[in-house]
Design an enzyme around this catalytic site. Structure first.
Site, PDB file in Angstrom:
ATOM      1  N   HIS A  18       9.403   1.768   1.718  1.00 18.82           N
ATOM      2  CA  HIS A  18       9.230   2.865   1.026  1.00 18.82           C
ATOM      3  C   HIS A  18      10.028   4.097   1.316  1.00 18.82           C
ATOM      4  O   HIS A  18      10.522   4.765   0.427  1.00 18.82           O
ATOM      5  CB  HIS A  18       7.805   3.428   1.503  1.00 18.82           C
ATOM      6  CG  HIS A  18       6.734   2.468   1.272  1.00 18.82           C
ATOM      7  ND1 HIS A  18       5.859   1.913   2.306  1.00 18.82           N
ATOM      8  CD2 HIS A  18       6.086   1.965   0.257  1.00 18.82           C
ATOM      9  CE1 HIS A  18       4.852   1.196   1.700  1.00 18.82           C
ATOM     10  NE2 HIS A  18       5.095   0.929   0.510  1.00 18.82           N
ATOM     11  N   MET A  76       1.139   2.692  -1.906  1.00 18.47           N
ATOM     12  CA  MET A  76      -0.263   2.667  -1.717  1.00 18.47           C
ATOM     13  C   MET A  76      -0.302   2.739  -0.118  1.00 18.47           C
ATOM     14  O   MET A  76      -1.429   2.595   0.497  1.00 18.47           O
ATOM     15  CB  MET A  76      -0.864   1.060  -1.777  1.00 18.47           C
ATOM     16  CG  MET A  76      -0.815   0.826  -3.482  1.00 18.47           C
ATOM     17  SD  MET A  76      -1.850  -0.464  -3.906  1.00 18.47           S
ATOM     18  CE  MET A  76      -1.051  -1.955  -2.918  1.00 18.47           C
ATOM     19  N   ALA A  84       0.511   3.304   3.902  1.00 18.24           N
ATOM     20  CA  ALA A  84       0.888   2.463   5.016  1.00 18.24           C
ATOM     21  C   ALA A  84       2.422   2.432   5.038  1.00 18.24           C
ATOM     22  O   ALA A  84       3.033   1.261   5.109  1.00 18.24           O
ATOM     23  CB  ALA A  84       0.227   1.198   5.041  1.00 18.24           C
TER      24      ALA A  84
HETATM   25  P1  AMP Z   1       3.385  -0.758  -2.097  1.00 16.06           P
HETATM   26  O1  AMP Z   1       2.984   0.547  -1.295  1.00 16.06           O
HETATM   27  O2  AMP Z   1       3.335  -2.034  -1.500  1.00 16.06           O
HETATM   28  O3  AMP Z   1       2.394  -0.668  -3.379  1.00 16.06           O
HETATM   29  O4  AMP Z   1       4.705  -0.253  -2.774  1.00 16.06           O
HETATM   30  C1  AMP Z   1       4.934   0.823  -3.246  1.00 16.06           C
HETATM   31  C2  AMP Z   1       6.540   0.695  -3.698  1.00 16.06           C
HETATM   32  O5  AMP Z   1       7.503   0.597  -2.592  1.00 16.06           O
HETATM   33  C3  AMP Z   1       6.766  -0.290  -4.653  1.00 16.06           C
HETATM   34  O6  AMP Z   1       7.633   0.064  -5.732  1.00 16.06           O
HETATM   35  C4  AMP Z   1       7.337  -1.344  -3.847  1.00 16.06           C
HETATM   36  O7  AMP Z   1       7.914  -2.446  -4.628  1.00 16.06           O
HETATM   37  C5  AMP Z   1       8.084  -0.765  -2.872  1.00 16.06           C
HETATM   38  N1  AMP Z   1       8.383  -1.252  -1.608  1.00 16.06           N
HETATM   39  C6  AMP Z   1       7.491  -2.081  -0.843  1.00 16.06           C
HETATM   40  N2  AMP Z   1       7.968  -2.780   0.215  1.00 16.06           N
HETATM   41  C7  AMP Z   1       9.346  -2.697  -0.238  1.00 16.06           C
HETATM   42  C8  AMP Z   1      10.482  -3.213   0.407  1.00 16.06           C
HETATM   43  N3  AMP Z   1      10.544  -3.972   1.433  1.00 16.06           N
HETATM   44  N4  AMP Z   1      11.791  -2.768  -0.042  1.00 16.06           N
HETATM   45  C9  AMP Z   1      11.887  -2.171  -1.134  1.00 16.06           C
HETATM   46  N5  AMP Z   1      10.782  -1.663  -1.704  1.00 16.06           N
HETATM   47  C10 AMP Z   1       9.500  -1.773  -1.315  1.00 16.06           C
END
Ligand code: AMP
Length: 283
Positions: A40, A33, A35
């Protein structure tokens, strides 16, 4: 290093992927998403070993937000994200508009049973329907061969594995290790909403969960361990604890008893003001 190419329509995405597939390339998808932070970026590194071309999608999916305020305030930093991707193995960014993903008249919903009835599913009505629907769509749009999800969102990874299996989607699903900041706080796009003093409090989350694991290992029972951790979080300055649960790592069902060596996972969500922080660890 140049920033990766960016496309905003499904047609443009498909025509690039078609070319890649024509050359026999295996295509990887990293849904995000935006940011972007080093959590990521670690997913990009991890998936690179499993494919020849990497697509990062950046889409703040309205369907997975149960609170409008959270959706409105979600950080959107596309230019910064493109810069962050410049030094990675990502070749293509897919950043569609909500209209592109959900055209007028859209009514279909992917709903996963069982796994979604507890934890995040119980606390955020409709959240996993939104996740399952958008991830299925992103997989279909990109014709990816492999896709990766972080263990930071432990239940989400389990849900994705479930519907990919149930729907026979031809996609290999990988899990990526949870990446932490120096003080152990799980890296998250939402951490930017914390003030300096709140950020300090947040650094205690992982310490308290580690203590809970130590308590379990030394014989404290599950209910007492969970309650002790909840109390410790509240005492240190967290405003609210949605849950601290010790669960089976596959089914995510709450465990009643723990004996040393048993597979288990501690999963927790706690809030500082309105900022929801997630964490989990193997017990
Ligand atoms: P998001 O942008 O928060 O929807 O996350 C996108 C992807 O990145 C998802 O698969 C999350 O689980 C992964 N993700 C977010 N934060 C972390 C983190 N600290 N460590 C590993 N993967 C992450």
């Amino acid at each position: 290093m140049p920033t990766p190419q960016i496309v905003r329509t499904i047609d443009d995405l498909r025509s690039i992927v078609k070319e890649w597939k024509g050359q026999g390339y295996r295509v990887g998808l990293v849904p995000t998403m935006g940011a972007l932070h080093h959590g990521h970026l670690s997913l990009i590194e991890a998936i690179a070993k499993h494919c020849d071309r990497i697509i990062v999608s950046i889409f703040v999916n309205p369907k997975q937000f149960d609170e409008n305020k959270d959706l409105d305030e979600y950080p959107r930093e596309e230019q910064k994200d493109l810069q962050a991707l410049a030094n990675t193995a990502c070749q293509l960014v897919f950043a569609p508009s909500p209209r592109e993903v959900y055209p007028n008249g859209f009514t279909t919903n992917i709903s996963v049973g069982g796994l979604t009835e507890t934890l995040e599913g119980a606390n955020r009505p409709g959240h996993f329907d939104g996740v399952a629907t958008v991830v299925t769509k992103l997989m279909m749009m990109s014709s990816c061969d492999v896709s990766i999800y972080g263990e930071k969102d432990y239940q989400q990874l389990a849900v994705v594995r479930r519907f990919v299996k149930d729907l026979n989607l031809p996609v290999q699903v990988l899990g990526g290790t949870l990446i932490r900041e120096k003080d152990g706080l799980a890296a998250s796009s939402r951490n930017v909403h914390l003030s300096a003093s709140e950020r300090k409090i947040a650094g205690n989350f992982n310490v308290i969960l580690k203590q809970a694991i130590a308590d379990l290992h030394s014989g404290l029972n599950i209910k007492e361990t969970e309650n002790k951790a909840i109390q410790a979080l509240l005492n240190i300055g967290f405003s609210k604890v949605d849950y601290v649960s010790i669960v089976d790592p596959e089914s995510l069902i709450q465990l009643e008893n723990y004996t040393k060596g048993m597979p288990a996972r501690i999963v927790a969500v706690a809030r500082i003001r309105t900022v929801r922080l997630l964490d989990n660890m193997a017990v």
